[in-house]
Motif scaffolding. Structure first.
Motif, PDB file in Angstrom:
ATOM      1  N   PHE A 266       0.821  -1.368  -0.059  1.00  0.00           N
ATOM      2  CA  PHE A 266       0.182  -0.128   0.010  1.00  0.00           C
ATOM      3  C   PHE A 266       0.964   1.200  -0.099  1.00  0.00           C
ATOM      4  CE2 PHE A 266      -1.909   3.086   2.666  1.00  0.00           C
ATOM      5  CZ  PHE A 266      -2.748   3.788   1.965  1.00  0.00           C
ATOM      6  N   MET A 273       0.775   6.555  -6.735  1.00  0.00           N
ATOM      7  CA  MET A 273      -0.280   7.329  -7.249  1.00  0.00           C
ATOM      8  C   MET A 273      -0.224   8.625  -7.043  1.00  0.00           C
ATOM      9  SD  MET A 273      -2.905   3.964  -6.351  1.00  0.00           S
ATOM     10  CE  MET A 273      -4.394   4.680  -6.417  1.00  0.00           C
ATOM     11  N   LYS A 280      -3.817   9.648 -12.727  1.00  0.00           N
ATOM     12  CA  LYS A 280      -4.778   8.495 -12.615  1.00  0.00           C
ATOM     13  C   LYS A 280      -4.703   7.221 -13.488  1.00  0.00           C
ATOM     14  CE  LYS A 280      -8.059  11.473 -10.085  1.00  0.00           C
ATOM     15  NZ  LYS A 280      -9.397  11.916 -10.000  1.00  0.00           N
ATOM     16  N   LYS A 371      -2.016  -5.294  -6.140  1.00  0.00           N
ATOM     17  CA  LYS A 371      -3.168  -5.335  -5.692  1.00  0.00           C
ATOM     18  C   LYS A 371      -3.576  -6.849  -5.637  1.00  0.00           C
ATOM     19  CE  LYS A 371      -6.642  -3.715  -3.700  1.00  0.00           C
ATOM     20  NZ  LYS A 371      -6.911  -2.634  -2.611  1.00  0.00           N
ATOM     21  N   MET A 375      -4.895  -9.260  -2.569  1.00  0.00           N
ATOM     22  CA  MET A 375      -6.328  -9.752  -2.660  1.00  0.00           C
ATOM     23  C   MET A 375      -5.844 -11.373  -2.369  1.00  0.00           C
ATOM     24  SD  MET A 375      -8.144  -7.143  -2.865  1.00  0.00           S
ATOM     25  CE  MET A 375      -9.570  -8.146  -2.900  1.00  0.00           C
TER      26      MET A 375
ATOM     27  N   PHE B  42     -10.547   8.006  -8.197  1.00  0.00           N
ATOM     28  CA  PHE B  42      -9.443   7.880  -7.481  1.00  0.00           C
ATOM     29  C   PHE B  42      -9.577   8.712  -6.257  1.00  0.00           C
ATOM     30  CE2 PHE B  42      -7.940   5.629 -11.142  1.00  0.00           C
ATOM     31  CZ  PHE B  42      -7.416   4.342 -10.684  1.00  0.00           C
ATOM     32  N   CYS B  44      -8.606   8.600  -3.148  1.00  0.00           N
ATOM     33  CA  CYS B  44      -7.406   8.907  -2.288  1.00  0.00           C
ATOM     34  C   CYS B  44      -6.455   9.703  -3.163  1.00  0.00           C
ATOM     35  CB  CYS B  44      -6.842   7.510  -2.266  1.00  0.00           C
ATOM     36  SG  CYS B  44      -6.356   6.314  -3.639  1.00  0.00           S
ATOM     37  N   PRO B 338     -12.286  -5.155  -5.939  1.00  0.00           N
ATOM     38  CA  PRO B 338     -11.471  -4.451  -5.079  1.00  0.00           C
ATOM     39  C   PRO B 338     -10.980  -2.928  -5.726  1.00  0.00           C
ATOM     40  CG  PRO B 338     -10.579  -6.516  -5.721  1.00  0.00           C
ATOM     41  CD  PRO B 338     -11.621  -6.186  -6.603  1.00  0.00           C
ATOM     42  N   ALA B 339     -10.717  -1.955  -4.560  1.00  0.00           N
ATOM     43  CA  ALA B 339     -10.396  -0.705  -5.081  1.00  0.00           C
ATOM     44  C   ALA B 339      -8.843  -0.574  -4.936  1.00  0.00           C
ATOM     45  CB  ALA B 339     -10.920   0.186  -3.916  1.00  0.00           C
ATOM     46  N   LEU B 340      -8.295   0.270  -5.966  1.00  0.00           N
ATOM     47  CA  LEU B 340      -6.853   0.547  -5.859  1.00  0.00           C
ATOM     48  C   LEU B 340      -6.595   1.512  -4.991  1.00  0.00           C
ATOM     49  CD1 LEU B 340      -6.118   0.339  -9.794  1.00  0.00           C
ATOM     50  CD2 LEU B 340      -5.949  -1.484  -8.135  1.00  0.00           C
ATOM     51  N   CYS B 341      -7.586   2.324  -4.537  1.00  0.00           N
ATOM     52  CA  CYS B 341      -7.364   3.186  -3.377  1.00  0.00           C
ATOM     53  C   CYS B 341      -7.792   2.337  -2.152  1.00  0.00           C
ATOM     54  CB  CYS B 341      -8.355   4.295  -3.605  1.00  0.00           C
ATOM     55  SG  CYS B 341      -7.687   5.648  -4.440  1.00  0.00           S
ATOM     56  N   PRO B 342      -7.507   2.885  -0.991  1.00  0.00           N
ATOM     57  CA  PRO B 342      -7.518   2.049   0.279  1.00  0.00           C
ATOM     58  C   PRO B 342      -8.938   1.238   0.441  1.00  0.00           C
ATOM     59  CG  PRO B 342      -6.659   4.215   0.989  1.00  0.00           C
ATOM     60  CD  PRO B 342      -6.887   4.293  -0.675  1.00  0.00           C
ATOM     61  N   ASP B 343      -8.925  -0.065   0.717  1.00  0.00           N
ATOM     62  CA  ASP B 343     -10.097  -0.861   0.732  1.00  0.00           C
ATOM     63  C   ASP B 343      -9.772  -1.646   1.978  1.00  0.00           C
ATOM     64  OD1 ASP B 343     -12.333  -1.658  -0.345  1.00  0.00           O
ATOM     65  OD2 ASP B 343     -11.298  -3.064  -1.844  1.00  0.00           O
ATOM     66  N   PHE B 344      -8.937  -2.243   1.980  1.00  0.00           N
ATOM     67  CA  PHE B 344      -8.635  -3.159   3.317  1.00  0.00           C
ATOM     68  C   PHE B 344      -8.485  -2.228   4.458  1.00  0.00           C
ATOM     69  CE2 PHE B 344      -6.466  -6.537   0.691  1.00  0.00           C
ATOM     70  CZ  PHE B 344      -7.397  -7.419   0.893  1.00  0.00           C
ATOM     71  N   ILE B 346      -6.512  -2.144   7.076  1.00  0.00           N
ATOM     72  CA  ILE B 346      -5.178  -1.762   7.282  1.00  0.00           C
ATOM     73  C   ILE B 346      -4.662  -0.617   6.401  1.00  0.00           C
ATOM     74  CG2 ILE B 346      -4.295  -3.493   5.782  1.00  0.00           C
ATOM     75  CD1 ILE B 346      -2.316  -2.099   8.737  1.00  0.00           C
ATOM     76  N   GLU B 347      -5.373  -0.606   5.372  1.00  0.00           N
ATOM     77  CA  GLU B 347      -4.997   0.541   4.202  1.00  0.00           C
ATOM     78  C   GLU B 347      -5.865   1.824   4.767  1.00  0.00           C
ATOM     79  OE1 GLU B 347      -4.576  -1.009  -0.377  1.00  0.00           O
ATOM     80  OE2 GLU B 347      -6.348  -1.547   0.562  1.00  0.00           O
ATOM     81  N   LEU B 350      -3.764   3.184   7.769  1.00  0.00           N
ATOM     82  CA  LEU B 350      -2.736   4.061   7.357  1.00  0.00           C
ATOM     83  C   LEU B 350      -2.921   5.336   6.695  1.00  0.00           C
ATOM     84  CD1 LEU B 350      -0.413   1.027   5.939  1.00  0.00           C
ATOM     85  CD2 LEU B 350      -0.121   2.196   8.076  1.00  0.00           C
ATOM     86  N   ASP B 351      -3.808   5.131   5.768  1.00  0.00           N
ATOM     87  CA  ASP B 351      -4.321   6.382   5.179  1.00  0.00           C
ATOM     88  C   ASP B 351      -4.991   7.504   6.198  1.00  0.00           C
ATOM     89  OD1 ASP B 351      -5.714   7.528   2.291  1.00  0.00           O
ATOM     90  OD2 ASP B 351      -6.902   8.136   4.144  1.00  0.00           O
TER      91      ASP B 351
END
Lengths: 498, 498
Positions: A266, A273, A280, A371, A375, B42, B44, B338-344, B346-347, B350-351
């Motif tokens: 991450f 990014m 993007k 990513k 997953m 996006f 994030c 799934p998103a490429l921006c924070p999704d979990f 844990i992400e 951190l964000d």
């Protein structure tokens, strides 16, 4: 100028951009203490701007000369599609590829290389899976004599013995080395997919590989072999097609990405990014996010090696001052002033690793593949949630429920402190119950920790697999051990495959 | 608009900038497979631009209204010089402060807070040293009732017992909480130092603290106490002024920064310095490098906690989809994309940590102080190279040469695999041979590893120190344990100080 030529020239020019961190901050107070301070130099920051200017100048310089030669309708050339020499073959499929998280990919390419000779019965095939940024060029070939990333592991008498096996290594979908990925042209638009490319999974990569095997007429693999992300693919192959995998080798991989490895990836995606050049994901007609790529690679490199190695290799040594900086020490009896730009050898090492990589790999591919690793999770609830179709009837797994007491022998008692998810992982790995599997991990690996190796072996045994070979290696090389420790990694593989 | 008001407003607005990652990439292939793909969102990445726009609008909006009120010659106000309520006292020294790597700082401020009552003999003083980004506000006071960073460790009957001790906590020089640092005004120019500020060392921080002690009439400390970077200062105090330190407490610190901790901090500095807003440090009349700070903090947070904690706390859980995203799943029978921006989780954690921090601390202070940590090395050759002056005659160290066999008792035999630099570290630590010292470390700490704790205790014993108390804590909190484990950290300190 074509995109790939830009990259190739950029690589050559990398040497010219090397940091020359001469002037330093922290030495502004002259002896009289009253003169105005000088603004310090930051060569490590200037390097980003210099790279940008250089790439811009290349683009402008060649825009006119190439205008007539290039087909104006073809869109920008994908960056890595035409390496020189072109060392791989490409299998193109017009049959849609089902994807885990998105509607099928209408068509796709798989680029691959091979070593050894396919036996008449086509029963000596080893499918070798790559890690995150590796290409199919695992070893030198007659088409491309450049050294491969696993050069010393492939050849006559080596871990993957070309006298005996026919080895196939593919470039994964999502990547940028000839297989379909974000930098490929979307047939619907004639332009690169960029971030309209669907999010892919490790399972999707393997499904594409099996389409290639079908095309080549290969029914059952002698073995599926992989390191790092390749180990994930190796396990996924055994799960998707248990009847088509003879043996599974997983080196420094995992069956379930941990939150800390997600955190590390991450951090890399975030810096990438945030680079304005990333735009993007739509940078294929402009300059790539080279600064973000450099910063991301610096972070990645920290996770690939180990602290003990750096203590031995770099310790706390400072870079030698460049010759042109010898007059820099002023007249004062002060120790060498530390630089805010790279100064310790460990810093110059990380800087160099980032600089070398920043134009070598496609940024979107890095994001998508990283990513996919995040997953990856073979616990049963996770597998059920993504509704994957498997090719066997699922009748080959033992009937009993996975149990912590299901270890295969007295020599491997149940783990003393099993993670809460271990039974779910064992349940997920049930399709691999009858596939002899080698799990090999490294104690100094901070990315795919040794705990994850043990967990994977424990879960396979709990799933009823009575043929789990398990090794832990010592040494100081961390995650990169699989690239370096030919004696121990190679020996374990050779023994397991024979 | 004043700089500090900008920051303060920015903090308030942080909540409004919170990510709303609704639309995701990876769901572009509609069922018919032919429609043109939508460009994904996006959030994030948009968050960086939104933060920038918001800060810009604040600056413009207030530029006119404040024009008349502000003294045009005073330059921009340093960002953290006037927190509300102003909870610290400031000692201003016009006597130059010698620096390790640069000519003396002509004058400087030290901001500090105190708890408890100074005894008539002034012999009950504990000097508490802060970590990298902590302020002097270690605990609530009548001036500032906000909770401090070590709230539960300071007070009547607590680890630092205010019934018994007079506790002083300073803001380090180089920082941004009232003590002189890069954001302070350079008296020679009337403008902030920015990166013309000299590179400072941990020893310089301690020398400034002792100037405050001199000013307060405090001769000998009862104890010097610190965690993380504060532990470095604590050891440095014992080294510079062995006759003025009664006891030394070092929690999760080190006597020699390791290459891997340098690597981690280098990665943070690199992303920060690559932010265009950083502008080689000259951003005090413009917008700060908030994006770089956010990215740096995300990396730092990875080093502060531990993988096992994240496995327990977040596991592989995904953030709940925002309510406005429920129509997002399209018509297809596909799992959540799934998103490429924070999704979990844990992400998103951190964000969030990065977002919360990015306007709270001065970027240049982060760079300078993190560099000071990198440079900290108490091995004798390193100490000799920086030619530090100590206040004692150096006669208090044992005469014998430090030896691996010099362990203080049969209960602590020589370490079985001493690092090559251990004898040099022991030689460097000789001035602390007669100071009772507590070394406490945490097994799950990946930044200041438990090996470094053992090394520090071993080196002190080798140096002839017969009063080294050494504890290792378990638990899953990693480096942050010193902030959280009141029972074990607090108990060890209370026992050692009593």
């Amino acid at each position: 100028m074509s995109y790939s030529r830009l990259y190739s020239l950029g690589r050559v020019h990398n040497a010219a951009l090397r940091l020359r961190p001469c002037l330093r901050t922290g030495i502004q107070f002259r002896a009289n203490g009253t003169s105005a301070p000088n603004r310090p130099n930051f060569p490590c920051v200037d390097a980003h701007a210099a790279r940008q200017s250089f790439l811009e100048s290349l683009t402008k310089r060649s825009a006119v000369s190439e205008q007539s030669a290039e087909d104006a309708d073809s869109g920008p050339e994908p960056p890595y599609a035409r390496p020189s020499p072109k060392s791989y073959q490409v299998f193109h499929s017009n049959e849609p590829l089902p994807l885990t998280y998105a509607p099928p990919l209408p068509s796709f390419d798989i680029a691959y290389e091979t070593w050894g000779t396919l036996s008449p019965a086509r029963d000596n095939v080893i499918l070798l899976h790559t890690g995150l940024s590796a290409s199919s060029h695992a070893a030198s070939t007659s088409l491309n004599p450049a050294e491969g990333w696993w050069e010393k592991f492939i050849g006559p008498g080596r871990a993957l013995d070309t006298d005996q096996f026919y080895i196939i290594c593919t470039n994964v979908i999502g990547g940028c080395y000839g297989s379909t990925g974000p930098s490929s042209v979307d047939p619907r638009t004639g332009k690169p997919y960029a971030t309209t490319f669907p999010v892919i999974s490790i399972f999707d990569m393997v499904r594409a590989q099996y389409r290639l095997l079908d095309h080549l007429g290969v029914g059952k693999l002698y073995a599926s072999v992989g390191c790092s992300m390749g180990a994930m693919q190796s396990l996924a192959a055994g799960w998707l097609h248990p009847e088509r995998v003879g043996k599974v080798v997983s080196i420094s991989g995992t069956a379930r990405s941990s939150p800390s490895s997600v955190a590390m990836r991450f951090a890399q995606r975030s810096v990438l990014m945030a680079d304005p050049n990333w735009n993007k994901g739509f940078y294929y007609d402009a300059l790539p996010p080279h600064t973000g790529m450099k910063l991301a690679r610096q972070i990645a490199t920290i996770t690939y090696r180990s602290g003990p190695e750096w203590d031995l290799r770099f310790g706390r040594k400072l870079r030698p001052p460049p010759p042109e900086c010898t007059n820099e020490s002023l007249d004062l009896d002060l120790p060498r002033a530390p630089a805010l730009c790279p100064d310790f050898l460990i810093e110059t090492y990380l800087d160099h690793q980032g600089e070398q990589f920043c134009l070598k790999y496609d940024a979107n591919s890095l994001i998508y593949i990283s990513k996919a690793m995040d997953m990856f999770d073979m616990t049963l609830p996770s597998l059920q949630s993504i509704k994957l179709a498997r090719t066997d009837s699922q009748s080959d797994a033992p009937d009993d429920v996975p149990s912590i007491h299901n270890s295969h022998s007295k020599s491997h008692p149940p783990p003393p402190n099993p993670a809460p998810h271990l039974p779910d992982l064992a349940a997920g790995l049930r399709p691999l119950a009858h596939i002899p599997t080698l799990i090999l991990g490294v104690q100094s690996d901070i990315l795919f920790t040794v705990e994850q190796q043990r967990e994977c072996a424990d879960a396979l045994r709990m799933a009823g697999n009575h043929n789990v070979s398990y090794y832990e290696l010592g040494g100081v090389w961390g995650h990169d051990t699989f690239l370096l420790d030919v004696l121990n990694v190679g020996g374990a593989i050779r023994g397991f495959l024979s």
